[in-house]
Design an enzyme around this catalytic site. Structure first.
Site, mmCIF file in Angstrom:
data_model
loop_
_atom_site.group_PDB
_atom_site.id
_atom_site.type_symbol
_atom_site.label_atom_id
_atom_site.label_comp_id
_atom_site.label_asym_id
_atom_site.label_seq_id
_atom_site.Cartn_x
_atom_site.Cartn_y
_atom_site.Cartn_z
ATOM 1 N N ASN A 181 0.845 -1.201 0.000
ATOM 2 C CA ASN A 181 0.000 0.000 0.000
ATOM 3 C C ASN A 181 0.875 1.244 0.000
ATOM 4 O O ASN A 181 2.102 1.154 -0.004
ATOM 5 C CB ASN A 181 -0.963 -0.023 1.198
ATOM 6 C CG ASN A 181 -0.211 -0.045 2.516
ATOM 7 O OD1 ASN A 181 0.553 0.864 2.827
ATOM 8 N ND2 ASN A 181 -0.406 -1.115 3.287
ATOM 9 N N ASP A 225 -4.057 -6.110 5.437
ATOM 10 C CA ASP A 225 -5.051 -6.919 6.154
ATOM 11 C C ASP A 225 -5.027 -8.371 5.695
ATOM 12 O O ASP A 225 -5.273 -9.273 6.476
ATOM 13 C CB ASP A 225 -6.449 -6.328 5.934
ATOM 14 C CG ASP A 225 -6.613 -5.027 6.711
ATOM 15 O OD1 ASP A 225 -6.089 -4.966 7.846
ATOM 16 O OD2 ASP A 225 -7.229 -4.079 6.191
ATOM 17 N N LYS A 264 7.710 -17.394 -10.950
ATOM 18 C CA LYS A 264 6.827 -16.349 -11.462
ATOM 19 C C LYS A 264 5.551 -16.964 -12.050
ATOM 20 O O LYS A 264 5.629 -17.943 -12.809
ATOM 21 C CB LYS A 264 7.566 -15.555 -12.540
ATOM 22 C CG LYS A 264 6.772 -14.372 -13.034
ATOM 23 C CD LYS A 264 7.515 -13.602 -14.102
ATOM 24 C CE LYS A 264 6.601 -12.533 -14.679
ATOM 25 N NZ LYS A 264 7.146 -11.930 -15.883
ATOM 26 N N PRO A 316 -2.089 -11.639 10.676
ATOM 27 C CA PRO A 316 -2.219 -11.442 12.126
ATOM 28 C C PRO A 316 -2.309 -9.963 12.458
ATOM 29 O O PRO A 316 -1.721 -9.132 11.762
ATOM 30 C CB PRO A 316 -0.910 -12.039 12.673
ATOM 31 C CG PRO A 316 0.047 -12.017 11.536
ATOM 32 C CD PRO A 316 -0.787 -12.178 10.291
ATOM 33 N N ASP A 317 -3.051 -9.632 13.490
ATOM 34 C CA ASP A 317 -3.127 -8.244 13.959
ATOM 35 C C ASP A 317 -1.991 -8.047 14.974
ATOM 36 O O ASP A 317 -2.053 -8.555 16.095
ATOM 37 C CB ASP A 317 -4.499 -7.973 14.598
ATOM 38 C CG ASP A 317 -4.691 -6.498 14.914
ATOM 39 O OD1 ASP A 317 -3.714 -5.856 15.355
ATOM 40 O OD2 ASP A 317 -5.813 -5.991 14.715
ATOM 41 N N ILE A 318 -0.971 -7.326 14.553
ATOM 42 C CA ILE A 318 0.246 -7.185 15.372
ATOM 43 C C ILE A 318 -0.060 -6.414 16.651
ATOM 44 O O ILE A 318 0.329 -6.819 17.752
ATOM 45 C CB ILE A 318 1.360 -6.484 14.553
ATOM 46 C CG1 ILE A 318 1.674 -7.325 13.308
ATOM 47 C CG2 ILE A 318 2.611 -6.266 15.397
ATOM 48 C CD1 ILE A 318 2.545 -6.629 12.278
ATOM 49 N N PHE A 372 -2.811 3.304 15.943
ATOM 50 C CA PHE A 372 -3.218 4.341 14.994
ATOM 51 C C PHE A 372 -4.435 3.837 14.233
ATOM 52 O O PHE A 372 -4.602 2.627 14.050
ATOM 53 C CB PHE A 372 -2.085 4.649 14.009
ATOM 54 C CG PHE A 372 -1.228 5.802 14.439
ATOM 55 C CD1 PHE A 372 -0.389 5.676 15.537
ATOM 56 C CD2 PHE A 372 -1.262 7.013 13.763
ATOM 57 C CE1 PHE A 372 0.403 6.744 15.954
ATOM 58 C CE2 PHE A 372 -0.474 8.087 14.161
ATOM 59 C CZ PHE A 372 0.352 7.959 15.253
ATOM 60 N N LYS A 402 -12.309 1.565 17.913
ATOM 61 C CA LYS A 402 -11.075 0.805 17.668
ATOM 62 C C LYS A 402 -10.239 0.706 18.938
ATOM 63 O O LYS A 402 -9.653 -0.339 19.221
ATOM 64 C CB LYS A 402 -10.274 1.471 16.550
ATOM 65 C CG LYS A 402 -9.193 0.585 16.004
ATOM 66 C CD LYS A 402 -8.720 1.016 14.632
ATOM 67 C CE LYS A 402 -9.748 0.742 13.552
ATOM 68 N NZ LYS A 402 -9.283 1.061 12.218
ATOM 69 N N LYS A 435 -9.263 -2.947 20.447
ATOM 70 C CA LYS A 435 -7.868 -3.389 20.575
ATOM 71 C C LYS A 435 -7.448 -3.485 22.047
ATOM 72 O O LYS A 435 -6.374 -4.014 22.335
ATOM 73 C CB LYS A 435 -6.934 -2.425 19.834
ATOM 74 C CG LYS A 435 -7.301 -2.210 18.361
ATOM 75 C CD LYS A 435 -6.395 -2.935 17.413
ATOM 76 C CE LYS A 435 -6.777 -2.649 15.959
ATOM 77 N NZ LYS A 435 -6.068 -3.466 14.996
#
Ligand code: C5P
Length: 407
Positions: free
Chosen positions: A213, A282, A292, A310-312, A332, A346, A350
């Site tokens: 991204n 995500d 390739k 995984p959500d770090i 963040f 959020k 979390k």
């Protein structure tokens, strides 16, 4: 940015070819809002002229203790009393030895000896040949000047004017400016180990391609710099970005979310503050092709499927250390609308004490940002400003919450 506004620096030049870099350092200090009074030794004048330094500092240069411009004929007293710091750049091996001995037979060493030691810090940027740097006499002298209260800013490594390669180069002017700025910052996070993730992740599809991204990493890198300025020991886990490592920060480069998770969990074992700024992908491709993925001419597109990463932040926030109150976690949230509601939700999801919201399209790749701080009791807006300014404010906000965040 006017990081040195109101600061008066006495910049001392001693004999060394690195004097040419001092011209740029002087310019950078002035650009950062500081004022500069240059003092040069006789040897420094062999490498660069006082005319150059006068033009860049806007003040006549002092070279002699007998300078009759001073009504009391005591430049060593007058110059040091006005200074917020004396910076010796370059500081030669000989000059370090002079400082150790408390010599006072020319203006610069006389002024260093005469400075009010508790009020006027002395910062040293050594510069010399690698053999001179490594010599036990130099190392012994450096330990002694540090024990006598000077701050030694370290040296760079690389190609030297003498043709040899190794340690002993003077730090680059921009690095010195970063160190001088950090020196003046209040040490709000002294004794803390701060861990920050930054940048995007890259999720490989095959050896050539992958999914990523537009996160630039600028906010996380600014936080790493601000945390180091505030006295923390900083580890920066960075996804693939092209940004220079802030001074004094240890950096671990990673590619994928899984790599980032591993590096982060390892570093989190000894951290006391964790800030997750990384824009972690995500999802990642469910399979990774060793070779390739080729077009076969049939017009058929590959069927891609994904699995969730995984959500770090969640993993760190759920760790024993964080749950025991030994690791303050900050997340963040990049949103495109309803920032307050999303940020509040959020933070709770979390399970962290502080969440920082920003509007994604207004921050990605930009040098400026605006933040919304959400904790259990309140919300606070930090208006649009350079990311480094916001990062410094965030360090103040975190430091203020540390003593009683579990209460
Ligand atoms: O859930 P969401 O991605 O919106 O949460 C954003 C916050 O969680 C950021 O602090 C981000 O760095 C962190 N995060 C993470 N690992 C993920 C996803 C997000 O650490 N896989």
């Amino acid at each position: 940015m006017q990081d040195l506004a109101g600061k008066h620096i006495v910049l001392g030049l001693t004999g060394g070819i690195a004097c040419y870099k001092s011209a740029e350092l002087c310019r950078l200090i002035v650009k950062a809002g500081g004022t500069v009074q240059v003092v040069m030794t006789e040897a420094a004048e062999q490498f660069i002229t006082p005319v150059t330094m006068q033009a860049l500092s806007g003040r006549t240069v002092y070279t002699s203790q007998w300078d009759a411009r001073e009504p009391n004929n005591m430049p060593h007293i007058n110059l040091s009393r006005e200074a917020d710091a004396i910076v010796l750049a370059p500081c030669s091996a000989d000059f370090i030895a002079r400082l150790v001995q408390g010599r006072a037979d020319e203006l610069l060493s006389l002024m260093c000896l005469a400075r009010p030691i508790d009020r006027v810090p002395l910062l040293i940027a050594p510069a010399m040949n690698r053999e001179m740097w490594a010599h036990p006499a130099t190392q012994r002298n450096l330990m002694q000047v540090a024990a006598d209260g000077a701050t030694v800013l370290g040296v760079g490594s690389g190609w030297q004017a003498c043709g040899e390669t190794g340690d002993g180069r003077m730090l680059e002017p921009a690095q010195l400016l970063e160190d001088i700025t950090a020196f003046f910052a209040p040490k709000l996070l002294a004794g803390h180990k701060l861990l920050v993730t930054a940048g995007p992740t890259f999720e490989p599809l095959d050896p050539i391609r992958g999914i990523t991204n537009h996160s630039s990493g600028k906010m996380g890198f600014a936080i790493a710099r601000a945390a180091r300025e505030a006295g923390a020991e900083v580890t920066l886990v960075a996804g693939p970005v092209h940004l220079p490592t802030p001074r004094g920060v240890s950096r671990i480069d990673v590619l994928s979310a899984e790599d980032m998770l591993e590096a982060t969990l390892r570093a989190a074992r000894s951290a006391s503050i964790f800030i997750a700024t990384a824009a972690v992908a995500d999802w990642r491709p469910a399979t990774h092709s060793e070779q390739k993925i080729k077009k076969d001419g049939s017009g058929k597109t590959p069927a891609l499927s994904f699995v969730e990463n995984p959500d770090i932040l969640l993993a760190v926030a759920k760790s024993e250390r964080a749950q025991a109150g030994k690791l303050f976690c900050v997340g963040f949230a990049a949103e495109s609308e309803n920032l307050v509601e999303h940020a509040k939700a959020k933070r709770e999801r979390k399970g962290i004490p502080l969440l920082v919201g920003n509007i994604g399209p207004l921050t990605f790749g930009q040098d400026d940002n605006a933040l919304l701080l959400v904790d259990a009791k309140s919300t606070r807006e930090l208006p649009r400003a350079p990311k480094l300014t916001l990062a410094r404010e965030l360090m103040t906000e975190i430091a203020a919450r540390l003593p009683d965040w579990r209460v």
